[in-house]
Every structure is written in structure tokens, then in C-alpha cells.
Design an enzyme around this catalytic site. Sequence first.
Site, mmCIF file in Angstrom:
data_model
loop_
_atom_site.group_PDB
_atom_site.id
_atom_site.type_symbol
_atom_site.label_atom_id
_atom_site.label_comp_id
_atom_site.label_asym_id
_atom_site.label_seq_id
_atom_site.Cartn_x
_atom_site.Cartn_y
_atom_site.Cartn_z
ATOM 1 C CG ASP A 124 5.806 12.260 14.431
ATOM 2 O OD1 ASP A 124 5.881 13.592 14.326
ATOM 3 O OD2 ASP A 124 5.933 11.337 13.880
ATOM 4 N N GLY A 173 7.196 3.728 4.202
ATOM 5 C CA GLY A 173 7.547 4.596 5.141
ATOM 6 C C GLY A 173 9.052 4.497 5.398
ATOM 7 C CB SER A 174 11.775 6.392 6.810
ATOM 8 O OG SER A 174 11.267 6.518 8.121
ATOM 9 C CB ALA A 175 10.744 2.325 10.033
ATOM 10 N N GLY A 176 9.721 0.956 7.096
ATOM 11 C CA GLY A 176 9.118 -0.211 6.410
ATOM 12 C C GLY A 176 8.084 -0.139 5.337
ATOM 13 C CB THR A 177 6.770 -2.205 3.112
ATOM 14 O OG1 THR A 177 8.084 -2.102 2.655
ATOM 15 C CG2 THR A 177 5.908 -2.222 1.929
ATOM 16 C CG LEU A 232 -2.103 -1.195 1.387
ATOM 17 C CD1 LEU A 232 -2.622 -0.869 2.751
ATOM 18 C CD2 LEU A 232 -3.146 -0.824 0.350
HETATM 19 N N1 LIG Z 1 -3.660 1.269 8.429
HETATM 20 C C1 LIG Z 1 -3.485 1.743 6.899
HETATM 21 N N2 LIG Z 1 -4.332 1.541 6.240
HETATM 22 C C2 LIG Z 1 -4.023 1.968 4.913
HETATM 23 N N3 LIG Z 1 -2.902 2.605 4.175
HETATM 24 C C3 LIG Z 1 -1.994 2.717 5.326
HETATM 25 C C4 LIG Z 1 -2.185 2.413 6.622
HETATM 26 N N4 LIG Z 1 -1.021 2.779 7.229
HETATM 27 C C5 LIG Z 1 -0.252 3.415 6.577
HETATM 28 N N5 LIG Z 1 -0.709 3.342 5.117
HETATM 29 C C6 LIG Z 1 -0.283 3.712 4.163
HETATM 30 O O1 LIG Z 1 1.348 3.432 3.845
HETATM 31 C C7 LIG Z 1 2.144 4.308 3.702
HETATM 32 C C8 LIG Z 1 3.292 4.466 4.442
HETATM 33 O O2 LIG Z 1 2.949 4.388 6.048
HETATM 34 P P1 LIG Z 1 4.051 4.491 7.005
HETATM 35 O O3 LIG Z 1 3.317 4.853 8.523
HETATM 36 O O4 LIG Z 1 4.909 3.388 7.301
HETATM 37 O O5 LIG Z 1 5.081 5.663 6.497
HETATM 38 P P2 LIG Z 1 5.058 7.479 6.713
HETATM 39 O O6 LIG Z 1 3.893 7.653 8.099
HETATM 40 O O7 LIG Z 1 4.502 8.050 5.620
HETATM 41 O O8 LIG Z 1 6.426 7.688 7.148
HETATM 42 P P3 LIG Z 1 7.245 7.343 8.554
HETATM 43 O O9 LIG Z 1 7.195 5.986 8.898
HETATM 44 O O10 LIG Z 1 8.621 7.588 7.776
HETATM 45 O O11 LIG Z 1 6.992 8.449 9.299
HETATM 46 C C9 LIG Z 1 1.299 5.586 3.763
HETATM 47 O O12 LIG Z 1 1.420 6.317 2.660
HETATM 48 C C10 LIG Z 1 0.134 5.487 4.120
HETATM 49 O O13 LIG Z 1 -0.786 5.976 3.561
#
Ligand SMILES: Nc1ncnc2c1ncn2[C@@H]1O[C@H](COP(=O)(O)OP(=O)(O)OP(=O)(O)O)[C@@H](O)[C@H]1O
Length: 411
Positions: free
Chosen positions: A130, A18-22, A15
Site C-alpha cells: 500500500d 485516519g479512517s480507522a482511528g486517531t 496528531l
Molecule cells: N508515526 C507517526 N508520527 C507522527 N504522525 C503520524 C504517525 N503516523 C501517522 N501520523 C499522522 O496521523 C495521521 C493519520 O494517520 P493514519 O495512518 O491513521 O491515517 P492515514 O494513513 O492518513 O489514513 P488511513 O489509515 O485511512 O489509510 C496522518 O496524517 C499522519 O500524518
Amino acid sequence: MARRIGSRYTAHQILGRGSAGTVWLGEGPEGPVAIKLLREDLSSDQELVGRFVQERTALLGLEHPHVVSVRDLVVDGNDLALVMDLVRGTDLRTRLDRERRLAPEAAVAIAADVADGLAAAHAAGVVHRDVKPENVLLDMQGPLGPGGSHRALLTDFGVAKLIDTPRRTRASKIIGTPDYLAPEIVEGLPPRAAVDIYALATVLYELLAGFTPFGGGHPGAVLRRHVTETVVPLPGIPDELWQLLVQCLAKAPASRLRASELAARLRELLPLLAGMPPLDVDEPDTDQPEETAEELSGAAPAAGRPVRRGAVPLVPGAKPSDSNRDTHTSMRVPAPDELAGGAHGTARAPRAAGAPRPGSARNRAVTRRRRLTLAVAATLVTAAAVGTWLATTEDTPPPPRDQKNSAPATP
Ligand SMILES: Nc1ncnc2c1ncn2[C@@H]1O[C@H](COP(=O)(O)OP(=O)(O)OP(=O)(O)O)[C@@H](O)[C@H]1O
């Protein structure tokens, strides 16, 4: 390609990253879920593992329509995964990048949802720490709310803290995202619920204006503005909404509204804002070359690359392809004299669209003074950011000055 996560879940499709994972679209015993999988090469990073566990812990028992619930934490061989409610939609940063600024009614409806989510978290004793557009998801499958807005849900409690965690000392390091950090955090005070209100008011300002009130330039400069500068009014904003923003951006945490009150006050404003177009605000003069991190570090910004101003990577060595949106920072709390920015503000003053730019020829003495201040901030920030990427040390006494930048992080 499908992938098993533990014995109960299957990850089907990515989907987002993020910086720490997928984050994967997955399937569990109770239906579709979102699975956030820590990057394998980071599984030995105790700080990031701690964030995953923290998110699970912070949200235990918290069920709310405006908070993304965490269902499970899976540890399976090298896999560490958080299983969350699936939100079918996008995140607020993506929407903001696409639309630049939102109509006031939609912006306020989203902020009210997030305030509701925060009220639930605060009532459960959790401060998020955050709040930013990246951590707000928009549910695009549910019914539309005021101004055509989608239901907003707060996510990513990875750096959340229990409000009542006893602390023996002032905080010695900062964690968060510079543009959204409350002044009391910059000053080293322990984060209370009011820091989330400040961050949410910053997000609301950004939704309305297209930029944050104190962002721009080097992270050190951004932190200083939170403490020393006042927010500049947005042209055309209804007075009631402006007063609410000003109150929640107050430097004194006690002056800010509580989350439940903010949610109620925002919703009261919705009828007044119905049908109002996005504010006609030009991005303020960003001609501040002496403040950019690139210049301070001697590196030239890549041509054409949009740089989130004030951003530093969360994960050391993270490549842009991992995520170009990570905006956390971790640094030593500056001493009061390091925060003194002088009488000349550097907050970006918004202008009504088409209004002439304020004089860009700067007083050389002022510029020199600011360069000096920023050089100090840059040295502090660069050293701290290299040594400590994810640290909160509220419970530990600050180490001797020469060890501060290499102190191990305390969860
Ligand atoms: N519960 C969820 N349902 C659907 N999509 C999600 C959900 N959580 C995260 N995502 C999608 O996955 C992507 C990555 O999310 P993630 O939280 O890992 O990264 P981030 O918040 O963008 O970055 P970081 O972790 O570096 O702060 C986001 O673009 C978000 O739209």
C-alpha cells in the site's frame, strides 16, 4: 486532555485522523511516541483489528531509518493501539496537496528514501502492498537532504504480507489503492515485492506531475488502465529519470528494478537534477464525465468538493470528517475480458503547460463502448465494495460466482 493507553502510555494530543482511528502524540517509558488508536466503534471489526495486529507482526524486528518502527501493540479493554516511533512532520500527501508538484531533485530524494525503506522490508520478507503518499511521513526536525527534502519514512504496514506466504491459488480479491495497484494484482497474481516498486514509481510520477499516470474516473477504469495502457511521457523530464520510471512501471514484474537498485539509481540522478524547477506540466484533460463514480452510480458530486479520483472508503459508513483521504479499495479480480479496454486509451496524457488541449469532442462510438465497459466495471466494483471492505483471499479458493461479493474476508 491526556488519556491513559494501557499501563505504559499516555496520549496527550491528536496528531491526525485516519479512517480507522486517531493518531496521538503520546509518552511512553522511553520517551515521546505516536499512538494509533483504533476507533472504538470499530473494535469489533475483525478486519481492522487484524490490520493493527498485522502491522505489528510485519514490522517485528525491522529497524530502519526509512521505516516507521512499531514499538508495541496495546490491548486494554476496548482500546486497541499501535505504538510507533514519533515522526515530527507531515505526510507526503499533505505536502503534495500544498505544493501540487515537487522539484525533481526533492521528488527523487524522497523516492530514494522510500526505496531504501522498501529494500529493508523486502529483505525481511515483507511486501508493503500500500505504498502511496499518505503512507510516507516526512521528518521535518531532522537535517534537510538533497533539494531541501526532509527524510522520508514508510509507514502503515497494515496490509503488508510476508512474501513467502504459501499460496494455493491465485488471488480472488484485490486490496490496495486503485491508482497505485500493479497490473499483476489486477490480474489476480499474488503480490510480490515488485508491486511495491510499481507503486513507488507511481508515487514518483505523481510527485513530478501532480497526478498519477493511470488515475482518474471510476476505480474499475483505473484498474483496467494499469493492465492495458502505457505510461505517457512527462514533458521536460530528463531522459535518465524517465527511463527509470518506465522500467519500474513495466507491466511485467520481472522487468522492474529491485528496491535497493532503484534507491541507488535514484541517488545517482540527484546531481543531474540539482536546482531544476518543478516540471511545467498541465493537469491533463479531465473531461471524462462518463467515467466518474458519481455518474455511474447516479449520484451527483457535491459542488466544490475535491474528490480523490478512484477513491472508495475503507470503512463502510465512514464520514468525510473521519478522513476524506482514505483510498483503499477491495474488490473481486476482474476477468480478462472485463479488463479489455479496447484500442482507445483513456490514460490521461500530460501536456506541456500552455499547449492546446487535445480535442475534447469524442467519437460517439468510442464513448458508448467505454460507457458499456465502465458500467460493467461499476457493477462489479460496487457490488464487491459493498460486500467486502478489507479482504485478501490469496490462500483460499475463490467462492462460487454468486457468493463472491459476500464472502467473509480472510486475514
Ligand atoms: N508515526 C507517526 N508520527 C507522527 N504522525 C503520524 C504517525 N503516523 C501517522 N501520523 C499522522 O496521523 C495521521 C493519520 O494517520 P493514519 O495512518 O491513521 O491515517 P492515514 O494513513 O492518513 O489514513 P488511513 O489509515 O485511512 O489509510 C496522518 O496524517 C499522519 O500524518
